[in-house]
Design a protein around this motif. Structure first.
Motif, PDB file in Angstrom:
ATOM      1  N   ARG A   1      22.615  41.945  14.167  1.00 19.54           N
ATOM      2  CA  ARG A   1      21.465  41.074  14.429  1.00 19.54           C
ATOM      3  C   ARG A   1      21.322  40.005  13.357  1.00 19.54           C
ATOM      4  O   ARG A   1      21.005  38.859  13.652  1.00 19.54           O
ATOM      5  N   LEU A   2      21.541  40.394  12.107  1.00 20.45           N
ATOM      6  CA  LEU A   2      21.463  39.442  11.007  1.00 20.45           C
ATOM      7  C   LEU A   2      22.520  38.362  11.168  1.00 20.45           C
ATOM      8  O   LEU A   2      22.246  37.176  10.981  1.00 20.45           O
ATOM      9  N   ALA A   3      23.725  38.769  11.541  1.00 22.85           N
ATOM     10  CA  ALA A   3      24.805  37.804  11.761  1.00 22.85           C
ATOM     11  C   ALA A   3      24.445  36.852  12.897  1.00 22.85           C
ATOM     12  O   ALA A   3      24.674  35.646  12.808  1.00 22.85           O
ATOM     13  N   ALA A   4      23.867  37.382  13.970  1.00 25.46           N
ATOM     14  CA  ALA A   4      23.489  36.540  15.100  1.00 25.46           C
ATOM     15  C   ALA A   4      22.376  35.571  14.711  1.00 25.46           C
ATOM     16  O   ALA A   4      22.384  34.401  15.113  1.00 25.46           O
ATOM     17  N   MET A   5      21.414  36.039  13.913  1.00 27.63           N
ATOM     18  CA  MET A   5      20.289  35.182  13.517  1.00 27.63           C
ATOM     19  C   MET A   5      20.716  34.081  12.566  1.00 27.63           C
ATOM     20  O   MET A   5      20.163  32.995  12.575  1.00 27.63           O
ATOM     21  N   THR A   6      21.700  34.373  11.717  1.00 22.65           N
ATOM     22  CA  THR A   6      22.133  33.382  10.737  1.00 22.65           C
ATOM     23  C   THR A   6      23.321  32.568  11.223  1.00 22.65           C
ATOM     24  O   THR A   6      23.814  31.709  10.503  1.00 22.65           O
ATOM     25  N   GLY A   7      23.807  32.884  12.431  1.00 21.09           N
ATOM     26  CA  GLY A   7      24.906  32.121  13.009  1.00 21.09           C
ATOM     27  C   GLY A   7      26.259  32.425  12.408  1.00 21.09           C
ATOM     28  O   GLY A   7      27.181  31.623  12.516  1.00 21.09           O
ATOM     29  N   ARG A   8      26.421  33.597  11.773  1.00 20.71           N
ATOM     30  CA  ARG A   8      27.702  33.945  11.145  1.00 20.71           C
ATOM     31  C   ARG A   8      28.559  34.784  12.065  1.00 20.71           C
ATOM     32  O   ARG A   8      29.253  35.694  11.646  1.00 20.71           O
ATOM     33  N   GLY A   9      28.482  34.535  13.322  1.00 22.13           N
ATOM     34  CA  GLY A   9      29.300  35.311  14.243  1.00 22.13           C
ATOM     35  C   GLY A   9      28.464  36.337  14.951  1.00 22.13           C
ATOM     36  O   GLY A   9      27.324  36.592  14.620  1.00 22.13           O
ATOM     37  N   GLY A  10      29.045  36.927  15.957  1.00 23.73           N
ATOM     38  CA  GLY A  10      28.329  37.923  16.743  1.00 23.73           C
ATOM     39  C   GLY A  10      27.327  37.252  17.660  1.00 23.73           C
ATOM     40  O   GLY A  10      26.929  36.114  17.444  1.00 23.73           O
ATOM     41  N   THR A  11      26.974  37.917  18.692  1.00 23.86           N
ATOM     42  CA  THR A  11      25.972  37.402  19.612  1.00 23.86           C
ATOM     43  C   THR A  11      24.942  38.472  19.839  1.00 23.86           C
ATOM     44  O   THR A  11      25.202  39.646  19.679  1.00 23.86           O
ATOM     45  N   ASP A  12      23.800  38.057  20.232  1.00 25.06           N
ATOM     46  CA  ASP A  12      22.747  39.003  20.544  1.00 25.06           C
ATOM     47  C   ASP A  12      22.616  39.053  22.051  1.00 25.06           C
ATOM     48  O   ASP A  12      21.733  38.455  22.639  1.00 25.06           O
ATOM     49  N   ASP A  13      23.569  39.723  22.701  1.00 22.22           N
ATOM     50  CA  ASP A  13      23.603  39.753  24.162  1.00 22.22           C
ATOM     51  C   ASP A  13      22.981  41.010  24.736  1.00 22.22           C
ATOM     52  O   ASP A  13      23.081  41.259  25.930  1.00 22.22           O
ATOM     53  N   GLY A  14      22.349  41.814  23.878  1.00 19.00           N
ATOM     54  CA  GLY A  14      21.700  43.035  24.368  1.00 19.00           C
ATOM     55  C   GLY A  14      22.666  44.175  24.588  1.00 19.00           C
ATOM     56  O   GLY A  14      22.291  45.229  25.052  1.00 19.00           O
ATOM     57  N   GLU A  15      23.935  44.002  24.258  1.00 25.06           N
ATOM     58  CA  GLU A  15      24.927  45.035  24.506  1.00 25.06           C
ATOM     59  C   GLU A  15      25.199  45.892  23.277  1.00 25.06           C
ATOM     60  O   GLU A  15      25.901  46.870  23.363  1.00 25.06           O
ATOM     61  N   ASP A  16      24.663  45.491  22.110  1.00 24.18           N
ATOM     62  CA  ASP A  16      24.933  46.240  20.883  1.00 24.18           C
ATOM     63  C   ASP A  16      24.561  47.698  21.038  1.00 24.18           C
ATOM     64  O   ASP A  16      23.487  48.021  21.506  1.00 24.18           O
ATOM     65  N   GLY A  17      25.447  48.560  20.624  1.00 18.78           N
ATOM     66  CA  GLY A  17      25.137  49.980  20.578  1.00 18.78           C
ATOM     67  C   GLY A  17      25.239  50.690  21.900  1.00 18.78           C
ATOM     68  O   GLY A  17      24.945  51.857  21.999  1.00 18.78           O
ATOM     69  N   GLU A  18      25.674  50.019  22.962  1.00 19.48           N
ATOM     70  CA  GLU A  18      25.756  50.685  24.249  1.00 19.48           C
ATOM     71  C   GLU A  18      27.196  51.072  24.548  1.00 19.48           C
ATOM     72  O   GLU A  18      27.708  50.860  25.634  1.00 19.48           O
ATOM     73  N   ASP A  19      27.835  51.662  23.571  1.00 22.27           N
ATOM     74  CA  ASP A  19      29.230  52.034  23.732  1.00 22.27           C
ATOM     75  C   ASP A  19      29.388  53.431  24.306  1.00 22.27           C
ATOM     76  O   ASP A  19      30.488  53.921  24.466  1.00 22.27           O
ATOM     77  N   GLY A  20      28.267  54.068  24.601  1.00 18.41           N
ATOM     78  CA  GLY A  20      28.323  55.388  25.203  1.00 18.41           C
ATOM     79  C   GLY A  20      28.465  56.514  24.202  1.00 18.41           C
ATOM     80  O   GLY A  20      28.217  57.646  24.515  1.00 18.41           O
ATOM     81  N   GLU A  21      28.885  56.178  22.972  1.00 17.79           N
ATOM     82  CA  GLU A  21      29.085  57.243  21.999  1.00 17.79           C
ATOM     83  C   GLU A  21      27.808  57.566  21.258  1.00 17.79           C
ATOM     84  O   GLU A  21      27.332  58.683  21.251  1.00 17.79           O
ATOM     85  N   ASP A  22      27.217  56.550  20.574  1.00 19.36           N
ATOM     86  CA  ASP A  22      26.006  56.845  19.827  1.00 19.36           C
ATOM     87  C   ASP A  22      24.912  55.809  20.040  1.00 19.36           C
ATOM     88  O   ASP A  22      23.907  55.846  19.388  1.00 19.36           O
ATOM     89  N   GLY A  23      25.097  54.883  20.963  1.00 13.18           N
ATOM     90  CA  GLY A  23      24.093  53.850  21.197  1.00 13.18           C
ATOM     91  C   GLY A  23      22.827  54.386  21.818  1.00 13.18           C
ATOM     92  O   GLY A  23      21.747  53.908  21.560  1.00 13.18           O
ATOM     93  N   ALA A  24      22.931  55.408  22.652  1.00 13.33           N
ATOM     94  CA  ALA A  24      21.752  55.924  23.349  1.00 13.33           C
ATOM     95  C   ALA A  24      20.941  56.860  22.489  1.00 13.33           C
ATOM     96  O   ALA A  24      19.747  56.974  22.661  1.00 13.33           O
ATOM     97  N   GLY A  25      21.563  57.523  21.546  1.00 15.74           N
ATOM     98  CA  GLY A  25      20.776  58.452  20.754  1.00 15.74           C
ATOM     99  C   GLY A  25      21.589  59.159  19.705  1.00 15.74           C
ATOM    100  O   GLY A  25      22.804  59.248  19.783  1.00 15.74           O
TER     101      GLY A  25
END
Length: 194
Positions: free
Chosen positions: A166-190
């Motif tokens: 999120r910090l990278a997305a806010m400062t424009g240093r790469g990454g996007t804030d597309d709402g997909e962060d952490g939804e990899d099925g392994e530990d994003g949900a909990g």
């Protein structure tokens, strides 16, 4: 701990449970740097195997004693008759003091060798602790210290990763804030302990 990274681009939405009790149902949007710091603090205290606190009897009884010390009207703990050593032990047991999201829960983690006894009680809407005669006892759960530490470590890793993205997305240093962060099925949900 259940992370919900898709809910807010600037905050970390995390539902926290103790013994099945949802302790932050009213507000789960944590300020990321504070959550990361608080998780590191908890891990620093809970990683080492330690003996039970001075005068420990049972999680429920000790909770009531520590709660009485914490909410003593004079703010000195004098009402409990606690020694300075006991007061230091009480203070070391404070748990879930993670900012506004956990303001309405009084929680303690009592180390006991390879186990940790978690005890908590929800406070009234105005933040007042229920009176000792309320009949509303604490929620208590005893867990393996190793499992609790692993749960907090996974939570910390996820919180650090989400905040960095999120910090990278806010400062424009790469990454996007597309709402997909952490939804990899392994530990994003909990991040849960058994």
């Amino acid at each position: 701990m259940e992370f919900h990274p898709e809910r807010d681009p600037g905050l970390l939405c995390v539902d926290v449970f103790v013994g099945g009790l949802h302790v932050n149902a009213w507000d789960n949007a944590f300020y990321p740097p504070l959550l990361v710091k608080k998780l590191k603090d908890e891990l620093g205290r809970l990683r080492p195997t330690t003996a039970p606190p001075v005068g420990f009897t049972s999680p429920s009884e000790y909770f009531l004693m520590v709660e009485s010390w914490m909410y003593d009207d004079a703010g000195t703990g004098a009402g409990t008759g606690a020694s300075a050593e006991a007061e230091e032990a009480f203070a070391r047991c404070a748990f879930l003091e993670w900012g506004e999201c956990t303001d309405q829960v009084t929680a303690f983690a009592f180390p006991d060798g390879d186990r940790v006894h978690l005890a908590c009680r929800m406070r009234d809407g105005d933040g007042a602790a229920p009176g000792a005669g309320s009949g509303d006892g604490p929620t208590v759960v005893s867990v393996s210290r190793t499992v609790l530490v692993e749960t907090l470590e996974r939570g910390l890793a996820l919180a650090e990763r989400e905040w960095a993205a999120r910090l990278a997305a806010m400062t424009g240093r790469g990454g996007t804030d597309d709402g997909e962060d952490g939804e990899d099925g392994e530990d994003g949900a909990g991040v849960r302990s058994p």
